[in-house]
Design a protein around this motif. Structure first.
Motif, PDB file in Angstrom:
ATOM      1  N   GLU A 158     -17.505  -5.147 -35.624  1.00  0.00           N
ATOM      2  CA  GLU A 158     -16.708  -6.207 -35.011  1.00  0.00           C
ATOM      3  C   GLU A 158     -15.295  -6.318 -35.573  1.00  0.00           C
ATOM      4  OE1 GLU A 158     -18.926  -9.809 -35.289  1.00  0.00           O
ATOM      5  OE2 GLU A 158     -20.469  -9.150 -33.858  1.00  0.00           O
ATOM      6  N   GLY A 159     -15.054  -5.795 -36.749  1.00  0.00           N
ATOM      7  CA  GLY A 159     -13.734  -5.904 -37.353  1.00  0.00           C
ATOM      8  C   GLY A 159     -12.884  -4.674 -37.076  1.00  0.00           C
ATOM      9  N   LEU A 160     -11.778  -4.598 -37.805  1.00  0.00           N
ATOM     10  CA  LEU A 160     -10.859  -3.475 -37.691  1.00  0.00           C
ATOM     11  C   LEU A 160     -11.513  -2.194 -38.207  1.00  0.00           C
ATOM     12  CD1 LEU A 160      -7.859  -2.571 -37.166  1.00  0.00           C
ATOM     13  CD2 LEU A 160      -7.473  -3.045 -39.608  1.00  0.00           C
ATOM     14  N   VAL A 161     -11.315  -1.088 -37.494  1.00  0.00           N
ATOM     15  CA  VAL A 161     -11.790   0.225 -37.931  1.00  0.00           C
ATOM     16  C   VAL A 161     -10.578   1.103 -38.211  1.00  0.00           C
ATOM     17  CG1 VAL A 161     -13.094   2.303 -37.330  1.00  0.00           C
ATOM     18  CG2 VAL A 161     -13.923   0.048 -36.595  1.00  0.00           C
ATOM     19  N   VAL A 162     -10.519   1.652 -39.416  1.00  0.00           N
ATOM     20  CA  VAL A 162      -9.469   2.600 -39.788  1.00  0.00           C
ATOM     21  C   VAL A 162     -10.130   3.971 -39.884  1.00  0.00           C
ATOM     22  CG1 VAL A 162      -7.681   3.185 -41.463  1.00  0.00           C
ATOM     23  CG2 VAL A 162      -8.305   0.781 -41.084  1.00  0.00           C
ATOM     24  N   ASP A 163      -9.792   4.843 -38.956  1.00  0.00           N
ATOM     25  CA  ASP A 163     -10.480   6.123 -38.833  1.00  0.00           C
ATOM     26  C   ASP A 163      -9.652   7.219 -39.487  1.00  0.00           C
ATOM     27  OD1 ASP A 163     -12.007   8.284 -38.146  1.00  0.00           O
ATOM     28  OD2 ASP A 163     -12.074   7.844 -35.996  1.00  0.00           O
ATOM     29  N   LEU A 164     -10.063   7.637 -40.676  1.00  0.00           N
ATOM     30  CA  LEU A 164      -9.381   8.690 -41.422  1.00  0.00           C
ATOM     31  C   LEU A 164     -10.090  10.034 -41.286  1.00  0.00           C
ATOM     32  CD1 LEU A 164      -8.529   6.771 -44.732  1.00  0.00           C
ATOM     33  CD2 LEU A 164      -7.147   6.989 -42.657  1.00  0.00           C
ATOM     34  N   ARG A 165     -11.067  10.110 -40.400  1.00  0.00           N
ATOM     35  CA  ARG A 165     -11.795  11.371 -40.212  1.00  0.00           C
ATOM     36  C   ARG A 165     -10.883  12.448 -39.628  1.00  0.00           C
ATOM     37  NH1 ARG A 165     -16.466   9.769 -36.287  1.00  0.00           N
ATOM     38  NH2 ARG A 165     -14.658   8.677 -35.381  1.00  0.00           N
ATOM     39  N   SER A 166     -11.219  13.693 -39.884  1.00  0.00           N
ATOM     40  CA  SER A 166     -10.515  14.815 -39.275  1.00  0.00           C
ATOM     41  C   SER A 166     -10.919  14.932 -37.812  1.00  0.00           C
ATOM     42  CB  SER A 166     -10.837  16.112 -40.028  1.00  0.00           C
ATOM     43  OG  SER A 166     -12.247  16.300 -40.090  1.00  0.00           O
ATOM     44  N   GLY A 167     -10.169  15.731 -37.059  1.00  0.00           N
ATOM     45  CA  GLY A 167     -10.369  15.816 -35.621  1.00  0.00           C
ATOM     46  C   GLY A 167     -11.771  16.212 -35.206  1.00  0.00           C
ATOM     47  N   GLY A 168     -12.382  17.155 -35.928  1.00  0.00           N
ATOM     48  CA  GLY A 168     -13.721  17.600 -35.568  1.00  0.00           C
ATOM     49  C   GLY A 168     -14.749  16.493 -35.660  1.00  0.00           C
ATOM     50  N   TYR A 169     -14.606  15.620 -36.636  1.00  0.00           N
ATOM     51  CA  TYR A 169     -15.554  14.509 -36.801  1.00  0.00           C
ATOM     52  C   TYR A 169     -15.218  13.349 -35.883  1.00  0.00           C
ATOM     53  CZ  TYR A 169     -17.672  17.072 -40.554  1.00  0.00           C
ATOM     54  OH  TYR A 169     -18.335  18.046 -41.250  1.00  0.00           O
ATOM     55  N   GLN A 170     -13.948  13.143 -35.580  1.00  0.00           N
ATOM     56  CA  GLN A 170     -13.598  12.146 -34.576  1.00  0.00           C
ATOM     57  C   GLN A 170     -14.181  12.528 -33.218  1.00  0.00           C
ATOM     58  OE1 GLN A 170      -9.328  11.728 -34.615  1.00  0.00           O
ATOM     59  NE2 GLN A 170      -9.323  10.485 -36.468  1.00  0.00           N
ATOM     60  N   ALA A 171     -14.218  13.833 -32.938  1.00  0.00           N
ATOM     61  CA  ALA A 171     -14.749  14.301 -31.657  1.00  0.00           C
ATOM     62  C   ALA A 171     -16.245  14.037 -31.530  1.00  0.00           C
ATOM     63  CB  ALA A 171     -14.460  15.790 -31.476  1.00  0.00           C
ATOM     64  N   LEU A 172     -16.971  13.992 -32.635  1.00  0.00           N
ATOM     65  CA  LEU A 172     -18.407  13.712 -32.573  1.00  0.00           C
ATOM     66  C   LEU A 172     -18.672  12.291 -32.097  1.00  0.00           C
ATOM     67  CD1 LEU A 172     -19.823  15.330 -35.869  1.00  0.00           C
ATOM     68  CD2 LEU A 172     -19.733  16.318 -33.563  1.00  0.00           C
ATOM     69  N   ALA A 173     -17.749  11.385 -32.422  1.00  0.00           N
ATOM     70  CA  ALA A 173     -17.940   9.976 -32.059  1.00  0.00           C
ATOM     71  C   ALA A 173     -16.602   9.255 -32.100  1.00  0.00           C
ATOM     72  CB  ALA A 173     -18.932   9.299 -32.994  1.00  0.00           C
ATOM     73  N   PRO A 174     -15.842   9.310 -31.023  1.00  0.00           N
ATOM     74  CA  PRO A 174     -14.577   8.569 -30.986  1.00  0.00           C
ATOM     75  C   PRO A 174     -14.829   7.066 -31.103  1.00  0.00           C
ATOM     76  CG  PRO A 174     -14.730  10.164 -29.173  1.00  0.00           C
ATOM     77  CD  PRO A 174     -16.090  10.074 -29.788  1.00  0.00           C
ATOM     78  N   VAL A 175     -13.877   6.368 -31.699  1.00  0.00           N
ATOM     79  CA  VAL A 175     -13.965   4.909 -31.823  1.00  0.00           C
ATOM     80  C   VAL A 175     -12.775   4.302 -31.088  1.00  0.00           C
ATOM     81  CG1 VAL A 175     -14.176   2.950 -33.381  1.00  0.00           C
ATOM     82  CG2 VAL A 175     -15.018   5.196 -34.094  1.00  0.00           C
ATOM     83  N   PRO A 176     -12.969   3.839 -29.865  1.00  0.00           N
ATOM     84  CA  PRO A 176     -11.854   3.266 -29.108  1.00  0.00           C
ATOM     85  C   PRO A 176     -11.196   2.112 -29.860  1.00  0.00           C
ATOM     86  CG  PRO A 176     -13.768   3.603 -27.683  1.00  0.00           C
ATOM     87  CD  PRO A 176     -14.228   3.838 -29.095  1.00  0.00           C
ATOM     88  N   GLY A 177      -9.878   2.148 -29.921  1.00  0.00           N
ATOM     89  CA  GLY A 177      -9.147   1.079 -30.577  1.00  0.00           C
ATOM     90  C   GLY A 177      -9.008   1.216 -32.077  1.00  0.00           C
ATOM     91  N   ALA A 178      -9.636   2.228 -32.666  1.00  0.00           N
ATOM     92  CA  ALA A 178      -9.528   2.405 -34.116  1.00  0.00           C
ATOM     93  C   ALA A 178      -8.106   2.809 -34.494  1.00  0.00           C
ATOM     94  CB  ALA A 178     -10.511   3.468 -34.593  1.00  0.00           C
ATOM     95  N   VAL A 179      -7.686   2.395 -35.671  1.00  0.00           N
ATOM     96  CA  VAL A 179      -6.393   2.808 -36.208  1.00  0.00           C
ATOM     97  C   VAL A 179      -6.554   4.184 -36.842  1.00  0.00           C
ATOM     98  CG1 VAL A 179      -4.621   2.322 -37.934  1.00  0.00           C
ATOM     99  CG2 VAL A 179      -5.638   0.449 -36.621  1.00  0.00           C
ATOM    100  N   THR A 180      -5.690   5.114 -36.455  1.00  0.00           N
ATOM    101  CA  THR A 180      -5.697   6.448 -37.039  1.00  0.00           C
ATOM    102  C   THR A 180      -4.430   6.650 -37.849  1.00  0.00           C
ATOM    103  OG1 THR A 180      -4.681   7.407 -35.057  1.00  0.00           O
ATOM    104  CG2 THR A 180      -7.104   7.397 -35.175  1.00  0.00           C
ATOM    105  N   VAL A 181      -4.451   7.625 -38.749  1.00  0.00           N
ATOM    106  CA  VAL A 181      -3.318   7.859 -39.646  1.00  0.00           C
ATOM    107  C   VAL A 181      -2.980   9.339 -39.690  1.00  0.00           C
ATOM    108  CG1 VAL A 181      -2.427   7.626 -41.995  1.00  0.00           C
ATOM    109  CG2 VAL A 181      -3.980   5.878 -41.075  1.00  0.00           C
ATOM    110  N   ASP A 182      -1.730   9.669 -39.368  1.00  0.00           N
ATOM    111  CA  ASP A 182      -1.199  11.017 -39.562  1.00  0.00           C
ATOM    112  C   ASP A 182      -0.269  10.997 -40.764  1.00  0.00           C
ATOM    113  OD1 ASP A 182      -2.449  12.233 -37.327  1.00  0.00           O
ATOM    114  OD2 ASP A 182      -0.930  11.368 -36.003  1.00  0.00           O
ATOM    115  N   VAL A 183      -0.215  12.107 -41.498  1.00  0.00           N
ATOM    116  CA  VAL A 183       0.627  12.185 -42.685  1.00  0.00           C
ATOM    117  C   VAL A 183       1.747  13.187 -42.451  1.00  0.00           C
ATOM    118  CG1 VAL A 183       0.698  12.573 -45.174  1.00  0.00           C
ATOM    119  CG2 VAL A 183      -1.398  11.681 -44.122  1.00  0.00           C
ATOM    120  N   LEU A 184       2.987  12.747 -42.611  1.00  0.00           N
ATOM    121  CA  LEU A 184       4.162  13.604 -42.477  1.00  0.00           C
ATOM    122  C   LEU A 184       4.959  13.575 -43.770  1.00  0.00           C
ATOM    123  CD1 LEU A 184       5.545  12.679 -38.917  1.00  0.00           C
ATOM    124  CD2 LEU A 184       4.044  14.584 -39.535  1.00  0.00           C
TER     125      LEU A 184
END
Length: 249
Positions: A158-184
């Motif tokens: 029910e709360g905020l989800v911060v999804d730091l998983r790599s792409g392959g694991y995000q593909a197993l179970a996407p979380v709509p609305g989750a915050v994702t982080v890219d590093v530059l």
């Protein structure tokens, strides 16, 4: 807040917990059937070393990983957050947390897993080897197996989800609305490039800040404020749930 971490290929050996009990893991009602099916397949596959090497992408020098899979049902367990190793987990450094901080980490952290779907920080698991891109003989793809059951479990938070998983694991179970982080990384001339090798270290430090904070951000805006107060250079496009963590080159 739920912080989803990627797993690591490498795992700490041993443990002091009892053997694997699927009923003791997170979301047993929803995930045990697929977990049991995968555990059975991984253990059976371990009886054929060449086939295991092919399915798991292992060289002969990593046959010890196959032996771990063969002993999956009987090996001692560790809390998941102590089982995984590598750059991200070194930066997270749960061993240095106080008791209060560790309790917050246990409440806020979860790890994506090809074998178990998702495990909470304290879930007792054995060492194993299975990646998001592995294809087990006689079974559908991991994405096909997890798609019906895993996304609803993650979406139920029910709360905020911060999804730091790599792409392959995000593909197993996407979380709509989750915050994702890219590093530059940013060079002195202002140009930027994707961070590859140290990506996980930066995400590990970010995760540590999130799980030790007293704050409970409710949305991406509050999360950005929390991270900036912690010294992180974070950018966010208006209305987006994707954050960019900018680090010096």
């Amino acid at each position: 807040m739920l912080v989803l971490l990627p797993p690591s290929e490498t795992k700490h050996a041993g443990g002091s917990g009892p053997p694997l009990d699927l009923a003791a893991l997170t979301a047993p009602d929803e995930l045990t059937e697929v977990r049991a099916r995968l555990v059975d397949a991984v253990v059976e596959l371990a009886g054929d070393v060449p086939a295991s090497r092919a399915a798991l992408g292992l060289s002969p020098g990593l046959d010890g990983e196959i032996a771990r899979n063969a002993a999956l049902r009987h090996s001692p367990t560790l809390p998941a957050i102590q089982r995984y190793t590598g750059v991200l987990y070194d930066a997270l450094d749960v061993g240095s947390l106080t008791k209060v901080q560790r309790a917050k980490a246990d409440a806020r952290l979860a790890v994506g897993s090809a074998l178990f779907g998702v495990v909470r920080a304290g879930d007792p698991i054995p060492a194993y080897r299975l990646s998001s891109g592995s294809q087990l003989p006689g079974l559908p793809t991991l994405r096909t197996l997890w798609k019906p059951v895993l996304p609803p479990v993650l979406a139920a938070h029910e709360g905020l989800v911060v999804d730091l998983r790599s792409g392959g694991y995000q593909a197993l179970a996407p979380v709509p609305g989750a915050v994702t982080v890219d590093v530059l990384s940013e060079r002195a001339d202002g140009s930027r490039a994707v961070v590859s090798h140290f990506n996980k270290a930066h995400k590990g430090r970010l995760a540590r800040h999130l799980v030790t904070s007293r704050a409970e951000p409710a949305d991406a805006t509050a999360l950005v404020g929390l991270l900036r107060r912690g010294g992180f250079h974070v950018e966010r496009a208006r209305g987006s749930s994707a954050l960019t963590l900018v680090v010096p080159a």
